[in-house]
Design a protein around this motif. Structure first.
Motif, PDB file in Angstrom:
ATOM      1  N   VAL A 209       0.834  -1.209   0.000  1.00 53.18           N
ATOM      2  CA  VAL A 209       0.000   0.000   0.000  1.00 53.18           C
ATOM      3  C   VAL A 209       0.866   1.256   0.000  1.00 53.18           C
ATOM      4  O   VAL A 209       0.595   2.206  -0.741  1.00 53.18           O
ATOM      5  CB  VAL A 209      -0.959  -0.003   1.212  1.00 53.18           C
ATOM      6  CG1 VAL A 209      -1.757   1.293   1.273  1.00 53.18           C
ATOM      7  CG2 VAL A 209      -1.902  -1.196   1.150  1.00 53.18           C
ATOM      8  N   GLY A 210       1.917   1.248   0.824  1.00 53.92           N
ATOM      9  CA  GLY A 210       2.792   2.421   0.911  1.00 53.92           C
ATOM     10  C   GLY A 210       3.481   2.724  -0.406  1.00 53.92           C
ATOM     11  O   GLY A 210       3.432   3.861  -0.900  1.00 53.92           O
ATOM     12  N   THR A 211       4.098   1.689  -1.010  1.00 56.79           N
ATOM     13  CA  THR A 211       4.819   1.895  -2.278  1.00 56.79           C
ATOM     14  C   THR A 211       3.868   2.297  -3.394  1.00 56.79           C
ATOM     15  O   THR A 211       4.138   3.243  -4.141  1.00 56.79           O
ATOM     16  CB  THR A 211       5.566   0.608  -2.674  1.00 56.79           C
ATOM     17  OG1 THR A 211       6.412   0.199  -1.597  1.00 56.79           O
ATOM     18  CG2 THR A 211       6.427   0.841  -3.910  1.00 56.79           C
ATOM     19  N   ASP A 212       2.756   1.574  -3.510  1.00 61.35           N
ATOM     20  CA  ASP A 212       1.808   1.880  -4.589  1.00 61.35           C
ATOM     21  C   ASP A 212       1.231   3.280  -4.450  1.00 61.35           C
ATOM     22  O   ASP A 212       1.137   4.024  -5.438  1.00 61.35           O
ATOM     23  CB  ASP A 212       0.669   0.854  -4.592  1.00 61.35           C
ATOM     24  CG  ASP A 212       1.113  -0.524  -5.062  1.00 61.35           C
ATOM     25  OD1 ASP A 212       2.276  -0.656  -5.472  1.00 61.35           O
ATOM     26  OD2 ASP A 212       0.305  -1.467  -4.988  1.00 61.35           O
ATOM     27  N   SER A 213       0.849   3.664  -3.234  1.00 58.84           N
ATOM     28  CA  SER A 213       0.237   4.987  -3.040  1.00 58.84           C
ATOM     29  C   SER A 213       1.246   6.108  -3.297  1.00 58.84           C
ATOM     30  O   SER A 213       0.869   7.155  -3.846  1.00 58.84           O
ATOM     31  CB  SER A 213      -0.341   5.105  -1.626  1.00 58.84           C
ATOM     32  OG  SER A 213       0.654   4.877  -0.648  1.00 58.84           O
ATOM     33  N   VAL A 214       2.512   5.885  -2.947  1.00 60.88           N
ATOM     34  CA  VAL A 214       3.542   6.902  -3.212  1.00 60.88           C
ATOM     35  C   VAL A 214       3.722   7.105  -4.710  1.00 60.88           C
ATOM     36  O   VAL A 214       3.750   8.244  -5.205  1.00 60.88           O
ATOM     37  CB  VAL A 214       4.881   6.508  -2.550  1.00 60.88           C
ATOM     38  CG1 VAL A 214       6.028   7.353  -3.097  1.00 60.88           C
ATOM     39  CG2 VAL A 214       4.802   6.676  -1.041  1.00 60.88           C
ATOM     40  N   PHE A 215       3.821   5.999  -5.460  1.00 60.76           N
ATOM     41  CA  PHE A 215       4.003   6.105  -6.905  1.00 60.76           C
ATOM     42  C   PHE A 215       2.763   6.670  -7.593  1.00 60.76           C
ATOM     43  O   PHE A 215       2.872   7.411  -8.573  1.00 60.76           O
ATOM     44  CB  PHE A 215       4.368   4.736  -7.501  1.00 60.76           C
ATOM     45  CG  PHE A 215       5.820   4.384  -7.341  1.00 60.76           C
ATOM     46  CD1 PHE A 215       6.810   5.095  -8.006  1.00 60.76           C
ATOM     47  CD2 PHE A 215       6.210   3.341  -6.526  1.00 60.76           C
ATOM     48  CE1 PHE A 215       8.152   4.782  -7.867  1.00 60.76           C
ATOM     49  CE2 PHE A 215       7.545   3.006  -6.366  1.00 60.76           C
ATOM     50  CZ  PHE A 215       8.527   3.731  -7.037  1.00 60.76           C
ATOM     51  N   ILE A 216       1.581   6.323  -7.086  1.00 58.41           N
ATOM     52  CA  ILE A 216       0.339   6.874  -7.650  1.00 58.41           C
ATOM     53  C   ILE A 216       0.287   8.387  -7.430  1.00 58.41           C
ATOM     54  O   ILE A 216      -0.033   9.149  -8.355  1.00 58.41           O
ATOM     55  CB  ILE A 216      -0.889   6.183  -7.021  1.00 58.41           C
ATOM     56  CG1 ILE A 216      -1.014   4.748  -7.523  1.00 58.41           C
ATOM     57  CG2 ILE A 216      -2.171   6.960  -7.333  1.00 58.41           C
ATOM     58  CD1 ILE A 216      -2.045   3.920  -6.786  1.00 58.41           C
TER      59      ILE A 216
END
Length: 342
Positions: A209-216
């Motif tokens: 969730v952290g990685t995906d939300s940062v890249f999004i």
């Protein structure tokens, strides 16, 4: 001997409570959940058919929307039918294996949806910021590969978690104070230390969730810069409308998920039925709203749905015309054979 006892205990079914403290109202509570499930099935099926039949929608962005529709169908079907069985028929039993299979589907497709949302943000970034290379970068085959990669990632990180959870002995009560096999509610029934599985699930959730939300967030931040510089207001509004549709779905997914997770971890003094209802609504409301958001905010999807409805209406009209002509031919034949009847 203890191993045999553990295996015998783990073969016993669990019992789902439904909504703790509101068992007398289960029949009434089931009405909105049944309605949302029907709308989820109809809305997502219509989106899938529209994308499938309208060749103008055979583009990466709409393939990703189709993936979200499939995820929503699987997501809700893994939970709602059993939930309604508890509400309507008091069918509270759920097998040990079935419980963890349901949990696996919920966790896996949550991770898959996060991956697809990340891919959608990258798709919009390439389409708006680098349109000349967009068609060569994101082809149809590559879009499908990204979807399969998201599925493999979700299943790959959740399989070890399921192995850790199923290896725990569950020798306490078999009653799960929930309407489905919610992760934390099930782990509380273990009579061994679940710290390893808790640590693993926390690391996986944080990284995914952290990685995906940062890249999004980064992708849409990069998109806003060139969009606001576009000379045409019409083009600018079209780009913002498309991105706004995606952002609405992303906020619904991540904010709802975090709210549900934190309410399960920390009660904040709330009644148990409030925690359960929030978790239930998180699994049923977004799958229902996602196709509505596509239909309201994306003109292309609207047109595809209208074309689909037009084709269906045309088929029904042509079928009615055919039936009527058959009737007329029958009457004409009757006139020839039995003229006295006219």
């Amino acid at each position: 001997m203890s191993t045999n006892n553990q295996s015998n205990t783990n073969s016993l079914p669990f019992l789902l409570t439904g909504i703790p403290g509101l068992e007398a109202l289960h029949m009434w509570i089931s009405i909105p959940f049944c309605f949302m499930y029907i709308m989820t099935l109809l809305g997502n099926s219509v989106v899938l058919l529209a994308v499938r039949l309208d060749k103008s929608l055979h583009e990466p962005m709409y393939y990703f929307i189709s993936m979200l529709a499939v995820i929503d169908l699987i997501f809700s079907t893994a939970v709602v039918p059993k939930m309604l069985g508890v509400f309507w028929l008091d069918s509270r039993k759920i097998g040990f294996e079935a419980c963890f299979i349901q949990m696996f589907f919920i966790h896996t497709f949550t991770a898959v949806e996060s991956g697809v949302l990340l891919a959608m943000s990258f798709d919009r970034y390439r389409a708006i910021c680098n349109p000349l290379r967009y068609t060569t970068t994101l082809t149809s085959s590559r879009t499908i590969q990204i979807g399969l990669l998201s599925l493999a990632r979700g299943a790959g990180v959740m399989t070890p978690l399921m192995c850790l959870l199923t290896s725990l002995p569950y020798c306490k009560t078999r009653v799960i104070p929930h309407s489905y096999c919610e992760h934390m509610a099930v782990v509380e029934l273990a009579c061994a230390d679940p710290s390893v599985s808790d640590l693993y699930s926390l690391i996986v959730a944080t990284l995914l969730v952290g990685t995906d939300s940062v890249f999004i967030t980064f992708s849409y931040g990069m998109i806003l810069r060139p969009v606001m510089r576009l000379p045409s207001q019409e083009v600018r509004l079209k780009a913002l409308r498309t991105c706004g549709c995606h952002v609405s779905i992303i906020l619904l997914f991540y904010v709802g998920g975090l709210l549900s997770m934190y309410l399960q971890m920390f009660s904040f003094g709330l009644a148990p039925h409030v925690q359960v209802l929030v978790a239930d609504f998180y699994l049923t409301v977004p799958p229902m709203l996602n196709p509505l958001i596509y239909g309201i905010k994306m003109k292309q999807i609207q047109e595809g749905i209208f074309k689909l409805l037009g084709k269906l209406a045309g088929l029904s009209i042509s079928q009615a015309d055919k039936d009527w002509s058959d009737v007329e031919r029958g009457r004409h034949r009757q006139k020839i054979i039995y003229p006295i009847l006219e």
